[in-house]
Design a protein around this motif. Structure first.
Motif, PDB file in Angstrom:
ATOM      1  N   THR A  86       0.832  -1.198   0.000  1.00 33.74           N
ATOM      2  CA  THR A  86       0.000   0.000   0.000  1.00 33.74           C
ATOM      3  C   THR A  86       0.869   1.250   0.000  1.00 33.74           C
ATOM      4  O   THR A  86       1.654   1.472   0.919  1.00 33.74           O
ATOM      5  CB  THR A  86      -0.921   0.009   1.237  1.00 33.74           C
ATOM      6  N   ASN A 155       2.574  -4.274   3.321  1.00 33.11           N
ATOM      7  CA  ASN A 155       1.587  -5.237   2.797  1.00 33.11           C
ATOM      8  C   ASN A 155       0.493  -5.435   3.852  1.00 33.11           C
ATOM      9  O   ASN A 155       0.509  -6.403   4.602  1.00 33.11           O
ATOM     10  CB  ASN A 155       2.280  -6.559   2.469  1.00 33.11           C
ATOM     11  N   ILE A 156      -0.450  -4.515   3.881  1.00 38.52           N
ATOM     12  CA  ILE A 156      -1.464  -4.524   4.942  1.00 38.52           C
ATOM     13  C   ILE A 156      -2.853  -4.780   4.372  1.00 38.52           C
ATOM     14  O   ILE A 156      -3.107  -4.596   3.185  1.00 38.52           O
ATOM     15  CB  ILE A 156      -1.475  -3.189   5.714  1.00 38.52           C
ATOM     16  N   THR A 157      -3.743  -5.208   5.250  1.00 31.00           N
ATOM     17  CA  THR A 157      -5.166  -5.313   4.934  1.00 31.00           C
ATOM     18  C   THR A 157      -5.932  -4.580   6.024  1.00 31.00           C
ATOM     19  O   THR A 157      -5.389  -4.278   7.091  1.00 31.00           O
ATOM     20  CB  THR A 157      -5.629  -6.784   4.889  1.00 31.00           C
ATOM     21  N   ASP A 160      -5.972  -6.733   9.171  1.00 32.20           N
ATOM     22  CA  ASP A 160      -4.741  -6.655   9.961  1.00 32.20           C
ATOM     23  C   ASP A 160      -4.586  -5.302  10.648  1.00 32.20           C
ATOM     24  O   ASP A 160      -4.190  -5.226  11.811  1.00 32.20           O
ATOM     25  CB  ASP A 160      -3.514  -6.907   9.072  1.00 32.20           C
ATOM     26  N   SER A 161      -4.894  -4.238   9.915  1.00 33.99           N
ATOM     27  CA  SER A 161      -4.679  -2.891  10.442  1.00 33.99           C
ATOM     28  C   SER A 161      -5.520  -2.615  11.676  1.00 33.99           C
ATOM     29  O   SER A 161      -5.053  -1.995  12.632  1.00 33.99           O
ATOM     30  CB  SER A 161      -5.003  -1.846   9.380  1.00 33.99           C
TER      31      SER A 161
END
Length: 196
Positions: A86, A155-157, A160-161
């Motif tokens: 991102t 590399n986040i979603t 996860d965040s």
């Protein structure tokens, strides 16, 4: 498809052939659904055709449910899936350019290529615009690189965040999709029908 290759159901040498076949099938489905029509694609912005919204919402819901169900059954590991990195500024600016291009031209890059394949002049113009945009971007890359690579979050979603439960997130996303379908139908009934 990675699951089929890693499980030796499909030999690795067939990877490109299978990808080409999937691409041809995807293009056929897009054309059969009428998605090579710029009027149909732009209809979601003008309120007379919500097929695009419904198709892409359905695709997102079905795929995320399928992925987590396969994870639950042990066929895949969600933690091992590739997450695209991102870059916030690139996403915001690129999304704005893509959105303006979508509304102005009535195509997204994939559907424009479907239109080109069947000889639509407006699709050819749109793809020419894409190629000019790619050329300008490549020529100005050194100048805009700080913006392009700016505000990198890794590399986040969302799951996860915010440390959300993925199953509740999928459930809520599914409810949002159903509500969007209902609202889209209500809006469509109020708008004059467009024939194209």
């Amino acid at each position: 498809m990675e699951f089929l290759i890693s499980s030796s159901i499909i030999p690795e040498q067939w990877d490109s052939i299978v990808a080409i076949c999937i691409g041809i099938a995807f293009g056929f489905v897009l054309e059969s659904s009428g998605f090579s029509s710029s009027r149909k694609m732009a209809g979601v912005f003008y309120g007379y055709d919500f097929a695009v919204l419904k198709v892409f919402f359905t695709a997102a819901v079905v795929s995320v449910i399928g992925i987590y169900y396969l994870d639950y059954l042990g066929y895949i590991d969600v933690g091992q899936l590739y997450i695209h990195p991102t870059y916030v500024w690139a996403a915001i600016i690129g999304g704005a350019i893509m959105g303006i291009g979508f509304v102005a031209g009535g195509f997204c890059p994939g559907t424009s290529l479907c239109g080109v394949a069947i000889g639509k002049l407006d699709a050819w113009v749109y793809v020419l615009g894409i190629l000019i945009g790619i050329f300008i971007f490549s020529e100005l890359y050194n100048f805009i690189e700080p913006i392009y690579n700016g505000y990198y979050l890794g590399n986040i979603t969302l799951i996860d965040s915010f440390d959300w439960n993925p199953y509740w997130t999928i459930f809520i996303f599914s409810i949002i999709a159903i509500v969007a379908f209902v609202v889209a139908d209500l809006v469509r009934k109020k708008i004059k029908k467009v024939f194209y």
